[in-house]
Design a protein around this motif. Structure first.
Motif, short mmCIF file in Angstrom:
data_model
loop_
_atom_site.label_atom_id
_atom_site.label_comp_id
_atom_site.label_asym_id
_atom_site.label_seq_id
_atom_site.Cartn_x
_atom_site.Cartn_y
_atom_site.Cartn_z
N ILE A 60 0.74 -1.14 -0.07
CA ILE A 60 -0.16 -0.11 -0.12
C ILE A 60 0.89 1.22 0.04
N LEU A 61 2.04 1.21 0.91
CA LEU A 61 2.59 2.48 0.97
C LEU A 61 3.43 2.67 -0.30
N VAL A 221 -6.13 0.19 7.95
CA VAL A 221 -6.14 1.05 8.84
C VAL A 221 -4.89 1.42 9.36
N ALA A 222 -4.11 0.62 9.53
CA ALA A 222 -2.52 1.04 9.60
C ALA A 222 -2.06 2.13 8.79
N CYS A 223 -2.35 1.82 7.54
CA CYS A 223 -1.89 3.05 6.44
C CYS A 223 -2.49 4.10 6.87
N HIS A 224 -3.77 4.14 7.07
CA HIS A 224 -4.59 5.15 7.29
C HIS A 224 -4.20 6.30 8.50
N THR A 231 -9.48 6.54 0.68
CA THR A 231 -9.88 6.69 -0.79
C THR A 231 -8.56 6.31 -1.67
N LYS A 232 -7.43 6.64 -1.43
CA LYS A 232 -6.03 6.16 -2.10
C LYS A 232 -5.96 4.65 -1.92
N ILE A 233 -6.39 4.26 -0.61
CA ILE A 233 -6.05 2.58 -0.29
C ILE A 233 -6.98 2.01 -1.32
N GLU A 234 -8.35 2.59 -1.41
CA GLU A 234 -9.52 1.71 -1.97
C GLU A 234 -8.97 1.69 -3.44
#
Length: 411
Positions: A60-61, A221-224, A231-234
């Motif tokens: 994700i990162l 949630v960790a990345c949030h 939105t970016k994660i999605e």
């Protein structure tokens, strides 16, 4: 009385060794000038799902444009370069770990995702690292050969959160917070249902396995909490993948569902077989597994119970027996199978077990899952590691070649 003596002996040996580990960790932190202070560090712990969750956070990162490095069971990725960290290793020793962190800093990584084991925490391997975010995937039966009790196991895991700013905890295990001493810790309990609606839909679409949905929810949630919008994660969820050796499907022309998976604990085996029993169709579910020698013996019976409840046919085989007898290990697994109607076979040579499952036992439409090794590159017999690849063994079996153990590996 003998068991009590052995438990006390292991306890004092571990305490003595851990004192040495403590001073080693201080030395290597000083030697490398506390490199983790230059990074935002995310720690991931739990009995199962650590590697997948760590890998999902790392991806994700990277996919949202961040510079990140990763240290996990499948190895390290530092500055985009893959690095092997050793056989049967998750959290490396303090010398190796501090060098990897230094390399991550020098590669201009902003984030470091670190998979953290209870052994690594108890042995001070992550001493000197302050974690911005820490994640607990779950905590179930494992490593009682080392920790002796589930309470001591949980207390070892809790050490990660005692040096963290933010905790992301699977809501199913919210009682875990009672083991944490850090009063300043900001805790979020996470479930799939707690995600924003559109992200939850994306998670359900991405994974059909409940356990991987939980892993992805925790990663999101960790990345949030690290500043990445939902939105970016999605938007990048479709590009995510699981690490090597986790639910790896092997294509074949025999009409079989062939899977290699690292599941080697009662909980991981149960979650995997639950999923496969729902998706197997009319065919049989055949599971090939064993249990590691010189490790937690109490889980063997439990793994037998799980397999006999969910599989149609079981093949017991070698899984790093070390100095223990393979047949003795399998007898302990069989104690959990006793009374079940499931068919049980014993084929001690792992290569022969895989060949037997694919070419002699399985029929078109069956599901065959080979558990316990996953990505690992060796099998341990006695004190020696021998080169091994689970996927290679499966592919050789599909070609009618009987897999053999490789040459001794230099550790």
């Amino acid at each position: 009385m003998i068991n009590r003596y052995n438990n006390l002996r292991r306890f004092f040996i571990s305490r003595y060794k851990n004192t040495l580990h403590f001073f080693e960790a201080i030395y290597w932190n000083i030697y490398y000038h506390f490199p983790s202070r230059h990074l935002k560090v995310i720690g991931v712990t739990g009995t199962d799902g650590k590697t997948t969750t760590s890998f999902l956070i790392y991806q994700i990162l990277k996919l949202v444009g961040k510079k990140a490095s990763l240290v996990s069971t499948t190895g390290a990725i530092v500055g985009g370069k893959k690095i092997k960290t050793g056989l049967h290793t998750t959290t490396p020793d303090s010398k190796t770990l501090q060098k990897l962190i230094t390399d991550a800093k020098d590669a201009d990584s902003e984030f470091l995702v670190l998979e953290v084991t209870s052994h690594g925490l108890d042995q001070h391997r992550v001493l000197g690292i302050n974690f911005d975010v820490s994640v607990l995937t779950n905590i179930t039966h494992e490593h009682l050969d080392y920790h002796l009790t589930m309470e001591r196991y949980a207390l070892a895991k809790a050490k990660l959160f005692n040096r963290s700013k933010v905790a992301i905890i699977n809501k199913k295990y919210k009682q875990f917070v009672h083991f944490i001493k850090n009063k300043k810790l900001k805790v979020s309990f996470v479930s799939i249902s707690s995600l924003p609606y559109s992200l939850k839909k994306a998670v359900y679409k991405k994974f059909t396995q409940e356990y991987n949905r939980e892993n992805l929810a925790l990663a999101a949630v960790a990345c949030h909490r690290l500043g990445i919008s939902y939105t970016k994660i999605e938007n990048i969820i479709g590009k995510l993948r699981t690490p090597e050796g986790r639910l790896d499907y092997i294509t074949n022309d025999k009409g079989l569902k062939l899977i290699v998976d690292f599941a080697h604990t009662p909980n991981a085996l149960e979650e995997l077989l639950k999923f496969l029993s729902k998706t197997k169709g009319k065919g049989n579910l055949i599971v090939v597994f064993g249990s590691a020698g010189e490790r937690d013996k109490t889980k063997r019976l439990l793994m037998g119970k799980v397999a006999s409840k969910l599989a149609d046919k079981i093949i017991l085989t070698a899984e790093d027996p070390r100095t223990e007898s393979i047949s003795a290990i399998n007898r302990e697994i069989r104690k959990g199978i006793k009374g079940s109607q499931v068919q049980v076979f014993e084929v001690e040579h792992r290569g022969k077990a895989i060949y037997f499952a694919i070419n002699e036992l399985a029929k078109k439409g069956d599901t065959v899952v080979i558990c316990g090794k996953g990505h690992e590159e060796s099998l341990c017999f006695g004190k020696t590691e021998y080169k091994w690849s689970e996927k290679k063994a499966v592919r050789e079996s599909l070609r009618g070649i009987l897999p053999t153990y490789g040459k001794p590996v230099v550790c």
